[in-house]
Design an enzyme around this catalytic site. Structure first.
Site, short mmCIF file in Angstrom:
data_model
loop_
_atom_site.label_atom_id
_atom_site.label_comp_id
_atom_site.label_asym_id
_atom_site.label_seq_id
_atom_site.Cartn_x
_atom_site.Cartn_y
_atom_site.Cartn_z
CG HIS A 267 11.84 -27.56 10.41
ND1 HIS A 267 11.11 -28.67 10.05
CD2 HIS A 267 13.13 -27.96 10.41
CE1 HIS A 267 11.92 -29.70 9.87
NE2 HIS A 267 13.15 -29.29 10.09
CG PHE A 268 11.86 -26.36 5.85
CD1 PHE A 268 13.19 -26.05 6.16
CD2 PHE A 268 11.47 -27.68 5.94
CE1 PHE A 268 14.09 -27.06 6.50
CE2 PHE A 268 12.37 -28.68 6.28
CZ PHE A 268 13.67 -28.38 6.56
#
Length: 144
Positions: free
Chosen positions: A51-52
């Site tokens: 994420h991410f």
């Protein structure tokens, strides 16, 4: 009444453990009324892997969870609730205003605005460098 709690003292009050304990210290505590805690967000957080990968951002839901954990410390430090568990009852008016990224220090504050029996409401705000990252109204219920 101001009180400082380190990670070991926090673990005596709430049941959360790695990787889901999202509060590093409590710097202010008015038992049953309010608390301020901090989370040092590092590049090694497990959630940044997905994420991410190219732009790590702390998931908003985990910011809310961190706020709830500070709220749990506030309510469970009250004599009548010591040794119990605080459960999420709901989330209202959640807003995410700023990305939280590796290197940030997340300030987590909550004021318990209403307590009736074993249920209550808290106004929660997470900030980074004095800027609001997230805010919400958190509902909770005390279990056994």
């Amino acid at each position: 009444m101001e009180k400082f709690l380190d990670i070991n003292e926090i673990k005596k009050i709430i049941p959360h453990r790695y990787p889901f304990l999202l509060v590093d210290k409590i710097t202010e505590l008015e038992e049953g009324k309010s608390a301020v805690g901090y989370k040092n967000v590092t590049a090694n957080e497990y959630f940044f892997n997905g994420h991410f990968p190219e732009e790590p951002v702390m998931p908003g839901v985990l910011i809310i969870e961190a706020l709830a954990q500070v709220g749990a410390v506030a309510i469970l430090s009250k004599e009548e609730f010591k040794g119990k568990i605080a459960y999420f009852g709901g989330i209202n008016k959640a807003k995410f205003r700023k990305k939280v990224v590796p290197g940030d220090v997340l300030r987590l504050s909550i004021e318990l605005t209403k307590i009736k029996g074993v249920a209550g409401v808290g106004k929660a705000v997470a900030t980074v460098d004095g800027k609001v990252a997230a805010e919400a109204e958190l509902l909770f219920v005390i279990g056994k």
